[in-house]
Design an enzyme around this catalytic site. Sequence first.
Site, PDB file in Angstrom:
ATOM      1  N   ASP A 193      33.776 -65.951 -42.605  1.00 35.98           N
ATOM      2  CA  ASP A 193      34.175 -66.931 -43.615  1.00 35.98           C
ATOM      3  C   ASP A 193      33.630 -66.546 -44.970  1.00 35.98           C
ATOM      4  OD1 ASP A 193      34.162 -68.455 -40.861  1.00 35.98           O
ATOM      5  OD2 ASP A 193      35.519 -69.503 -42.234  1.00 35.98           O
TER       6      ASP A 193
HETATM    7  C1  LIG Z   1      40.128 -65.015 -40.040  1.00 38.93           C
HETATM    8  S1  LIG Z   1      39.501 -66.629 -39.783  1.00 38.93           S
HETATM    9  C2  LIG Z   1      37.861 -66.538 -40.275  1.00 38.93           C
HETATM   10  C3  LIG Z   1      36.974 -67.607 -39.649  1.00 38.93           C
HETATM   11  O1  LIG Z   1      37.440 -68.986 -39.854  1.00 38.93           O
HETATM   12  C4  LIG Z   1      37.125 -69.765 -38.680  1.00 38.93           C
HETATM   13  O2  LIG Z   1      36.491 -70.995 -39.001  1.00 38.93           O
HETATM   14  P1  LIG Z   1      37.337 -72.401 -38.975  1.00 38.93           P
HETATM   15  O3  LIG Z   1      38.137 -72.400 -37.691  1.00 38.93           O
HETATM   16  O4  LIG Z   1      36.269 -73.471 -39.027  1.00 38.93           O
HETATM   17  O5  LIG Z   1      38.188 -72.369 -40.218  1.00 38.93           O
HETATM   18  C5  LIG Z   1      36.169 -68.886 -37.905  1.00 38.93           C
HETATM   19  O6  LIG Z   1      34.853 -68.935 -38.446  1.00 38.93           O
HETATM   20  C6  LIG Z   1      36.811 -67.527 -38.156  1.00 38.93           C
HETATM   21  O7  LIG Z   1      36.036 -66.468 -37.735  1.00 38.93           O
END
Ligand SMILES: CSC[C@H]1O[C@H](OP(=O)(O)O)[C@H](O)[C@@H]1O
EC number: 5.3.1.23
Length: 362
Positions: A252
């Site tokens: 992220d």
């Molecule tokens: C390519 S997605 C990157 C990242 O986003 C996800 O978090 P969330 O589902 O809370 O938006 C997850 O940390 C992924 O690795």
Amino acid sequence: MSLQSIKYQRGSLEILDQLLLPVVSKYLPVRGVEDGWKVINKMQVRGAPAIAIVGCLSLAVEIYPEEFSSKKSLRQEIEGKLNYLVSARPTAVNMKISADELITLANELTKDDAITVEEMKQRFLKATEAMLEKDIADNRAIGANGAKAILEHVAEATGVATAGPVRVLTHCNTGSLATAGYGTALGVVRNLSELGKLEHVYCTETRPYNQGARLTAYELVHEKLPATLVLDSMVAALLRVKNVAAVVVGADRVAANGDTANKIGTYQIAVVAKHHGVPFYVAAPLTSIDLEIPSGDHIIIEVRPDREMTHVGEHRIAAPGINCWNPAFDVTPASLITGIITEHGVFKPEALKVEITKLLEL
Ligand SMILES: CSC[C@H]1O[C@H](OP(=O)(O)O)[C@H](O)[C@@H]1O
């Protein structure tokens, strides 16, 4: 059933409501920035790249039918609305980076007397729309770079010229449902499969939102890839007995020193991978790398509602009255990361800042 998280044509944006997957596949209209902020904040759309793309396209669909009296008023609208969208979720940097780039574009167009207000709007719309195809192209490059790096690492570690099919572990969802398509870490898995080099992929359930059980498993079954779902608590046992060749996760926000914020549970997987001598890779497009922060200590970690832990849908699974701690992310120190896989290549964490700076100066 669809794997397309975002449906866009000029003037119209829909997102696949990921809170309902895998049982129900339903698209929601996003009519403007307020809708965009809400679907991101509620995690009806999620994943660092998808957040940025949906956020920016929500502004595109809002301003598309509007007439602006001046370039100054259009610029003010763009800047104000993009900065508002950044507030929807604080940890992923992609929305902030995209907002800054589009605000810079708006400022440049405002200053260019040869550009009319309508031409400025059209240029802004095209810039936001270009994010879709660029993300998919970046993900395909990440997939190829990551698969190559993992196979080379395994070949060197095992003393063979060419590594055979490998087993990999991934966490959370980093596939078509987290991006405009193909995915980052899951893009590496897809490329390994396309090369005939994927023996098996293990995906963690990823409590409490269950991105792995609900979304990654959905993508893997949909594409008939050899996959097994494991509980978050099984990772140590898995690495001890299942001959996993590598771990690959998303990101992220990657800090300048390579420290990486990713879905909660990533840090402990990295610790377990280190203990078992399993290489640990982060897959991240440049839009997830924040050179403005020196280390992971500076990354804001989003804390989400207790209810995400205490309930599954409407069903309570935790005792009423218990306190909860629900950080959505944790930070994996660079010392636990074997390589950071980007669309421009795979970098050691300690080389990241220099290498990315060189790329950005090109
Ligand atoms: C390519 S997605 C990157 C990242 O986003 C996800 O978090 P969330 O589902 O809370 O938006 C997850 O940390 C992924 O690795």
